[in-house]
Design a protein around this motif. Sequence first.
Motif, PDB file in Angstrom:
ATOM      1  N   VAL A 159     -26.298  -7.361   0.390  1.00  0.00           N
ATOM      2  CA  VAL A 159     -26.376  -8.402  -0.623  1.00  0.00           C
ATOM      3  C   VAL A 159     -27.332  -7.942  -1.720  1.00  0.00           C
ATOM      4  O   VAL A 159     -28.447  -7.507  -1.440  1.00  0.00           O
ATOM      5  N   VAL A 160     -26.872  -8.002  -2.944  1.00  0.00           N
ATOM      6  CA  VAL A 160     -27.673  -7.574  -4.088  1.00  0.00           C
ATOM      7  C   VAL A 160     -27.895  -8.779  -4.996  1.00  0.00           C
ATOM      8  O   VAL A 160     -26.935  -9.447  -5.397  1.00  0.00           O
ATOM      9  N   ASP A 161     -29.143  -9.037  -5.312  1.00  0.00           N
ATOM     10  CA  ASP A 161     -29.483 -10.122  -6.231  1.00  0.00           C
ATOM     11  C   ASP A 161     -29.235  -9.628  -7.655  1.00  0.00           C
ATOM     12  O   ASP A 161     -29.941  -8.759  -8.156  1.00  0.00           O
ATOM     13  N   GLU A 162     -28.201 -10.164  -8.288  1.00  0.00           N
ATOM     14  CA  GLU A 162     -27.830  -9.757  -9.636  1.00  0.00           C
ATOM     15  C   GLU A 162     -28.298 -10.745 -10.699  1.00  0.00           C
ATOM     16  O   GLU A 162     -27.920 -10.620 -11.861  1.00  0.00           O
ATOM     17  N   THR A 163     -29.135 -11.708 -10.326  1.00  0.00           N
ATOM     18  CA  THR A 163     -29.565 -12.713 -11.292  1.00  0.00           C
ATOM     19  C   THR A 163     -30.414 -12.076 -12.389  1.00  0.00           C
ATOM     20  O   THR A 163     -31.025 -11.022 -12.197  1.00  0.00           O
ATOM     21  N   GLU A 164     -30.451 -12.742 -13.536  1.00  0.00           N
ATOM     22  CA  GLU A 164     -31.216 -12.243 -14.671  1.00  0.00           C
ATOM     23  C   GLU A 164     -32.675 -12.045 -14.285  1.00  0.00           C
ATOM     24  O   GLU A 164     -33.301 -12.909 -13.681  1.00  0.00           O
ATOM     25  N   GLY A 165     -33.197 -10.872 -14.607  1.00  0.00           N
ATOM     26  CA  GLY A 165     -34.586 -10.542 -14.316  1.00  0.00           C
ATOM     27  C   GLY A 165     -34.826  -9.933 -12.950  1.00  0.00           C
ATOM     28  O   GLY A 165     -35.927  -9.475 -12.666  1.00  0.00           O
ATOM     29  N   SER A 166     -33.780  -9.900 -12.099  1.00  0.00           N
ATOM     30  CA  SER A 166     -33.928  -9.284 -10.772  1.00  0.00           C
ATOM     31  C   SER A 166     -34.106  -7.775 -10.938  1.00  0.00           C
ATOM     32  O   SER A 166     -33.774  -7.213 -11.992  1.00  0.00           O
ATOM     33  N   PRO A 167     -34.609  -7.083  -9.922  1.00  0.00           N
ATOM     34  CA  PRO A 167     -34.720  -5.625 -10.029  1.00  0.00           C
ATOM     35  C   PRO A 167     -33.387  -4.953 -10.376  1.00  0.00           C
ATOM     36  O   PRO A 167     -33.347  -4.042 -11.195  1.00  0.00           O
ATOM     37  N   PHE A 168     -32.301  -5.423  -9.762  1.00  0.00           N
ATOM     38  CA  PHE A 168     -30.989  -4.855 -10.079  1.00  0.00           C
ATOM     39  C   PHE A 168     -30.676  -5.042 -11.561  1.00  0.00           C
ATOM     40  O   PHE A 168     -30.221  -4.113 -12.238  1.00  0.00           O
ATOM     41  N   ASP A 169     -30.906  -6.244 -12.075  1.00  0.00           N
ATOM     42  CA  ASP A 169     -30.623  -6.534 -13.482  1.00  0.00           C
ATOM     43  C   ASP A 169     -31.473  -5.664 -14.400  1.00  0.00           C
ATOM     44  O   ASP A 169     -30.981  -5.167 -15.415  1.00  0.00           O
ATOM     45  N   ARG A 170     -32.727  -5.449 -14.040  1.00  0.00           N
ATOM     46  CA  ARG A 170     -33.602  -4.625 -14.868  1.00  0.00           C
ATOM     47  C   ARG A 170     -33.115  -3.182 -14.909  1.00  0.00           C
ATOM     48  O   ARG A 170     -33.069  -2.554 -15.975  1.00  0.00           O
ATOM     49  N   ILE A 171     -32.711  -2.643 -13.761  1.00  0.00           N
ATOM     50  CA  ILE A 171     -32.194  -1.269 -13.724  1.00  0.00           C
ATOM     51  C   ILE A 171     -30.851  -1.189 -14.446  1.00  0.00           C
ATOM     52  O   ILE A 171     -30.565  -0.234 -15.160  1.00  0.00           O
ATOM     53  N   ARG A 172     -30.020  -2.218 -14.280  1.00  0.00           N
ATOM     54  CA  ARG A 172     -28.723  -2.247 -14.968  1.00  0.00           C
ATOM     55  C   ARG A 172     -28.926  -2.190 -16.476  1.00  0.00           C
ATOM     56  O   ARG A 172     -28.214  -1.471 -17.183  1.00  0.00           O
TER      57      ARG A 172
ATOM     58  N   GLY B  49     -37.019   8.307 -12.238  1.00  0.00           N
ATOM     59  CA  GLY B  49     -37.445   8.147 -10.852  1.00  0.00           C
ATOM     60  C   GLY B  49     -37.099   6.791 -10.264  1.00  0.00           C
ATOM     61  O   GLY B  49     -37.654   6.393  -9.240  1.00  0.00           O
ATOM     62  N   LEU B  50     -36.184   6.062 -10.902  1.00  0.00           N
ATOM     63  CA  LEU B  50     -35.805   4.737 -10.421  1.00  0.00           C
ATOM     64  C   LEU B  50     -34.761   4.789  -9.315  1.00  0.00           C
ATOM     65  O   LEU B  50     -34.617   3.838  -8.553  1.00  0.00           O
ATOM     66  N   ILE B  51     -34.013   5.879  -9.254  1.00  0.00           N
ATOM     67  CA  ILE B  51     -33.075   6.102  -8.158  1.00  0.00           C
ATOM     68  C   ILE B  51     -33.257   7.532  -7.682  1.00  0.00           C
ATOM     69  O   ILE B  51     -33.811   8.376  -8.394  1.00  0.00           O
ATOM     70  N   SER B  52     -32.795   7.792  -6.480  1.00  0.00           N
ATOM     71  CA  SER B  52     -32.820   9.157  -5.950  1.00  0.00           C
ATOM     72  C   SER B  52     -31.531   9.393  -5.177  1.00  0.00           C
ATOM     73  O   SER B  52     -30.830   8.450  -4.814  1.00  0.00           O
ATOM     74  N   ILE B  53     -31.240  10.645  -4.941  1.00  0.00           N
ATOM     75  CA  ILE B  53     -30.030  11.015  -4.212  1.00  0.00           C
ATOM     76  C   ILE B  53     -30.431  11.411  -2.801  1.00  0.00           C
ATOM     77  O   ILE B  53     -31.259  12.302  -2.607  1.00  0.00           O
ATOM     78  N   ASP B  54     -29.860  10.743  -1.828  1.00  0.00           N
ATOM     79  CA  ASP B  54     -30.108  11.051  -0.419  1.00  0.00           C
ATOM     80  C   ASP B  54     -29.110  12.142  -0.022  1.00  0.00           C
ATOM     81  O   ASP B  54     -27.979  11.862   0.349  1.00  0.00           O
ATOM     82  N   GLU B  55     -29.547  13.399  -0.142  1.00  0.00           N
ATOM     83  CA  GLU B  55     -28.633  14.517   0.102  1.00  0.00           C
ATOM     84  C   GLU B  55     -28.152  14.564   1.544  1.00  0.00           C
ATOM     85  O   GLU B  55     -26.997  14.911   1.801  1.00  0.00           O
ATOM     86  N   GLN B  56     -29.001  14.214   2.480  1.00  0.00           N
ATOM     87  CA  GLN B  56     -28.579  14.232   3.887  1.00  0.00           C
ATOM     88  C   GLN B  56     -27.456  13.230   4.101  1.00  0.00           C
ATOM     89  O   GLN B  56     -26.429  13.553   4.693  1.00  0.00           O
ATOM     90  N   ARG B  57     -27.638  12.030   3.594  1.00  0.00           N
ATOM     91  CA  ARG B  57     -26.612  11.004   3.746  1.00  0.00           C
ATOM     92  C   ARG B  57     -25.337  11.404   3.004  1.00  0.00           C
ATOM     93  O   ARG B  57     -24.229  11.205   3.498  1.00  0.00           O
TER      94      ARG B  57
END
Length: 89
Positions: free
Chosen positions: A8-21, A65-73
């Motif tokens: 579940v991702v909180d997509e509301t205005e001002g949420s971390p997801f919204d800020r990165i988006r 540095g807001l996202i990273s790639i999990d190479e193992q996964r």
Amino acid sequence: MPEDVTIVVDETEGSPFDRIRRIAVGAANGWALGPNGFYQQPRMTGADIAHGQVRAALLHLLELGLISIDEQRLNELRMYKPWREEDRG
């Protein structure tokens, strides 16, 4: 990740997801308006435009540095859906 797990991702205005988006959208728009974007390269296909915008957005988020790639996964991933079910229509 098992298929029956829902994140579940909180997509509301001002949420971390919204800020990165918003940061990602800014990078995608910057690409679109820049020399490699579709305003300067009018013969681009819809796929070319999508690829360019997604690339610019991902690179910018990685550089910040807001996202990273999990190479193992990533290496362990055998099969994946290339779309989200709700987006298939």
